[in-house]
Design a protein around this motif. Structure first.
Motif, PDB file in Angstrom:
ATOM      1  N   ARG A   1       0.871  -1.185   0.000  1.00 51.26           N
ATOM      2  CA  ARG A   1       0.000   0.000   0.000  1.00 51.26           C
ATOM      3  C   ARG A   1       0.896   1.220   0.000  1.00 51.26           C
ATOM      4  NH1 ARG A   1      -3.917   0.779   4.950  1.00 51.26           N
ATOM      5  NH2 ARG A   1      -1.913   1.048   5.958  1.00 51.26           N
ATOM      6  N   GLY A   2       0.507   2.211  -0.780  1.00 55.83           N
ATOM      7  CA  GLY A   2       1.300   3.422  -0.823  1.00 55.83           C
ATOM      8  C   GLY A   2       0.531   4.570  -1.423  1.00 55.83           C
ATOM      9  N   ASP A   3       1.189   5.717  -1.416  1.00 56.12           N
ATOM     10  CA  ASP A   3       0.563   6.920  -1.956  1.00 56.12           C
ATOM     11  C   ASP A   3       0.979   7.175  -3.404  1.00 56.12           C
ATOM     12  OD1 ASP A   3       3.158   7.855  -1.743  1.00 56.12           O
ATOM     13  OD2 ASP A   3       2.713   9.365  -0.224  1.00 56.12           O
ATOM     14  N   GLY A   4       1.782   6.289  -3.981  1.00 60.04           N
ATOM     15  CA  GLY A   4       2.203   6.449  -5.364  1.00 60.04           C
ATOM     16  C   GLY A   4       3.379   7.379  -5.551  1.00 60.04           C
ATOM     17  N   ARG A   5       3.902   7.892  -4.452  1.00 61.99           N
ATOM     18  CA  ARG A   5       5.007   8.832  -4.576  1.00 61.99           C
ATOM     19  C   ARG A   5       6.129   8.500  -3.616  1.00 61.99           C
ATOM     20  NH1 ARG A   5       3.342  14.718  -5.933  1.00 61.99           N
ATOM     21  NH2 ARG A   5       5.498  14.551  -6.512  1.00 61.99           N
ATOM     22  N   ALA A   6       5.889   8.647  -2.311  1.00 64.50           N
ATOM     23  CA  ALA A   6       6.994   8.540  -1.357  1.00 64.50           C
ATOM     24  C   ALA A   6       6.802   7.453  -0.309  1.00 64.50           C
ATOM     25  CB  ALA A   6       7.185   9.889  -0.648  1.00 64.50           C
ATOM     26  N   ARG A   7       5.590   7.009  -0.090  1.00 62.19           N
ATOM     27  CA  ARG A   7       5.331   6.071   1.001  1.00 62.19           C
ATOM     28  C   ARG A   7       4.857   4.734   0.472  1.00 62.19           C
ATOM     29  NH1 ARG A   7       1.020   4.698   3.225  1.00 62.19           N
ATOM     30  NH2 ARG A   7      -0.205   6.394   2.409  1.00 62.19           N
ATOM     31  N   VAL A   8       5.534   3.674   0.924  1.00 60.03           N
ATOM     32  CA  VAL A   8       5.143   2.309   0.575  1.00 60.03           C
ATOM     33  C   VAL A   8       5.178   1.482   1.849  1.00 60.03           C
ATOM     34  CG1 VAL A   8       5.740   0.237  -0.730  1.00 60.03           C
ATOM     35  CG2 VAL A   8       6.110   2.481  -1.744  1.00 60.03           C
ATOM     36  N   GLU A   9       4.112   0.723   2.086  1.00 56.69           N
ATOM     37  CA  GLU A   9       4.038  -0.159   3.251  1.00 56.69           C
ATOM     38  C   GLU A   9       3.798  -1.589   2.776  1.00 56.69           C
ATOM     39  OE1 GLU A   9       0.856   1.135   5.764  1.00 56.69           O
ATOM     40  OE2 GLU A   9       1.509   3.221   5.669  1.00 56.69           O
ATOM     41  N   ALA A  10       4.536  -2.522   3.371  1.00 58.14           N
ATOM     42  CA  ALA A  10       4.323  -3.934   3.050  1.00 58.14           C
ATOM     43  C   ALA A  10       3.017  -4.388   3.685  1.00 58.14           C
ATOM     44  CB  ALA A  10       5.478  -4.766   3.585  1.00 58.14           C
ATOM     45  N   GLY A  11       2.263  -5.139   2.939  1.00 53.95           N
ATOM     46  CA  GLY A  11       1.025  -5.716   3.434  1.00 53.95           C
ATOM     47  C   GLY A  11       1.199  -7.217   3.628  1.00 53.95           C
ATOM     48  N   PRO A  12       0.119  -7.952   3.659  1.00 47.61           N
ATOM     49  CA  PRO A  12       0.222  -9.403   3.844  1.00 47.61           C
ATOM     50  C   PRO A  12       0.887 -10.071   2.646  1.00 47.61           C
ATOM     51  CG  PRO A  12      -2.057  -8.752   3.468  1.00 47.61           C
ATOM     52  CD  PRO A  12      -1.265  -7.494   3.579  1.00 47.61           C
ATOM     53  N   ARG A  13       1.462 -11.238   2.892  1.00 46.58           N
ATOM     54  CA  ARG A  13       2.083 -12.014   1.823  1.00 46.58           C
ATOM     55  C   ARG A  13       1.760 -13.484   2.036  1.00 46.58           C
ATOM     56  NH1 ARG A  13       5.637 -10.229   5.388  1.00 46.58           N
ATOM     57  NH2 ARG A  13       7.064 -11.677   6.399  1.00 46.58           N
ATOM     58  N   LEU A  14       1.863 -14.252   0.978  1.00 47.44           N
ATOM     59  CA  LEU A  14       1.507 -15.662   1.041  1.00 47.44           C
ATOM     60  C   LEU A  14       2.332 -16.424   0.017  1.00 47.44           C
ATOM     61  CD1 LEU A  14      -0.518 -17.860   2.084  1.00 47.44           C
ATOM     62  CD2 LEU A  14      -2.021 -17.160   0.225  1.00 47.44           C
ATOM     63  N   THR A  15       2.837 -17.588   0.411  1.00 47.46           N
ATOM     64  CA  THR A  15       3.521 -18.497  -0.499  1.00 47.46           C
ATOM     65  C   THR A  15       2.775 -19.809  -0.492  1.00 47.46           C
ATOM     66  OG1 THR A  15       5.684 -17.469  -0.146  1.00 47.46           O
ATOM     67  CG2 THR A  15       5.680 -19.734  -0.956  1.00 47.46           C
ATOM     68  N   ARG A  16       2.513 -20.333  -1.673  1.00 45.93           N
ATOM     69  CA  ARG A  16       1.816 -21.606  -1.802  1.00 45.93           C
ATOM     70  C   ARG A  16       2.673 -22.507  -2.674  1.00 45.93           C
ATOM     71  NH1 ARG A  16      -3.692 -21.794  -1.909  1.00 45.93           N
ATOM     72  NH2 ARG A  16      -3.446 -20.696   0.052  1.00 45.93           N
ATOM     73  N   ALA A  17       3.140 -23.608  -2.111  1.00 43.80           N
ATOM     74  CA  ALA A  17       3.980 -24.550  -2.859  1.00 43.80           C
ATOM     75  C   ALA A  17       3.136 -25.383  -3.813  1.00 43.80           C
ATOM     76  CB  ALA A  17       4.710 -25.466  -1.884  1.00 43.80           C
ATOM     77  N   TYR A  18       3.740 -25.710  -4.958  1.00 45.65           N
ATOM     78  CA  TYR A  18       3.105 -26.639  -5.882  1.00 45.65           C
ATOM     79  C   TYR A  18       3.286 -28.060  -5.349  1.00 45.65           C
ATOM     80  CZ  TYR A  18       3.346 -22.920  -9.422  1.00 45.65           C
ATOM     81  OH  TYR A  18       3.215 -21.751 -10.115  1.00 45.65           O
ATOM     82  N   ASP A  19       2.289 -28.896  -5.560  1.00 41.40           N
ATOM     83  CA  ASP A  19       2.478 -30.309  -5.226  1.00 41.40           C
ATOM     84  C   ASP A  19       3.356 -30.939  -6.314  1.00 41.40           C
ATOM     85  OD1 ASP A  19       0.714 -31.595  -7.333  1.00 41.40           O
ATOM     86  OD2 ASP A  19      -0.780 -30.361  -6.304  1.00 41.40           O
ATOM     87  N   GLU A  20       3.965 -32.072  -5.996  1.00 43.20           N
ATOM     88  CA  GLU A  20       4.899 -32.716  -6.925  1.00 43.20           C
ATOM     89  C   GLU A  20       4.254 -33.065  -8.266  1.00 43.20           C
ATOM     90  OE1 GLU A  20       8.172 -33.190  -7.108  1.00 43.20           O
ATOM     91  OE2 GLU A  20       8.306 -32.000  -5.285  1.00 43.20           O
ATOM     92  N   ALA A  21       3.013 -33.506  -8.262  1.00 38.40           N
ATOM     93  CA  ALA A  21       2.342 -33.876  -9.518  1.00 38.40           C
ATOM     94  C   ALA A  21       2.202 -32.661 -10.432  1.00 38.40           C
ATOM     95  CB  ALA A  21       0.978 -34.488  -9.224  1.00 38.40           C
ATOM     96  N   PHE A  22       1.789 -31.517  -9.869  1.00 42.22           N
ATOM     97  CA  PHE A  22       1.650 -30.314 -10.690  1.00 42.22           C
ATOM     98  C   PHE A  22       3.006 -29.839 -11.175  1.00 42.22           C
ATOM     99  CE2 PHE A  22       1.252 -25.711 -11.328  1.00 42.22           C
ATOM    100  CZ  PHE A  22       0.275 -25.716 -12.307  1.00 42.22           C
ATOM    101  N   ARG A  23       4.000 -29.858 -10.299  1.00 43.08           N
ATOM    102  CA  ARG A  23       5.352 -29.452 -10.683  1.00 43.08           C
ATOM    103  C   ARG A  23       5.848 -30.308 -11.861  1.00 43.08           C
ATOM    104  NH1 ARG A  23       7.982 -29.753  -5.789  1.00 43.08           N
ATOM    105  NH2 ARG A  23       7.141 -27.716  -5.306  1.00 43.08           N
ATOM    106  N   GLY A  24       5.562 -31.597 -11.823  1.00 44.12           N
ATOM    107  CA  GLY A  24       5.940 -32.479 -12.924  1.00 44.12           C
ATOM    108  C   GLY A  24       5.243 -32.111 -14.219  1.00 44.12           C
TER     109      GLY A  24
END
Length: 107
Positions: free
Chosen positions: A51-74
């Motif tokens: 989130r930010g004002d488009g100029r000088a301020r930026v704030e980190a928000g939530p983040r998420l990592t989702r691993a692929y299962d082996e079958a999909f990776r294949g």
């Protein structure tokens, strides 16, 4: 024209009259941005909000990592170089990205 952000109409052109101002650069109201990444390691999907004002301020928000299962990776490895059922896998990958976005926004 200075001080404004322009977006392109359906036709690409260098003619400034074909662009429409969408946001003033002096508008400092907060904006949210979503980033998605699925890198070359084929390990999964990373998503983050900032989130930010488009100029000088930026704030980190939530983040998420989702691993692929082996079958999909294949299946991903199998279509590298555009071999195999790319369209089918592209749809599945798109739906996985949508699930990650939904889950991130629910946090």
């Amino acid at each position: 024209m200075t001080g404004r952000i322009y977006h392109n109409r359906p036709r690409f052109t260098n003619d400034p009259s074909n662009y429409t101002a969408t946001t003033s650069m002096t508008d400092t109201s907060d904006r949210w941005a979503l980033g998605l990444m699925s890198g070359t390691s084929l390990d999964g999907i990373d998503a983050a909000l900032i989130r930010g004002d488009g100029r000088a301020r930026v704030e980190a928000g939530p983040r998420l990592t989702r691993a692929y299962d082996e079958a999909f990776r294949g299946r991903l490895r199998a279509v590298l170089g555009e071999k195999g059922p790319v369209d089918e896998l592209e749809r599945e990958l798109t739906l996985k990205h949508a699930e990650v976005v939904r889950d991130l926004l629910a946090e």
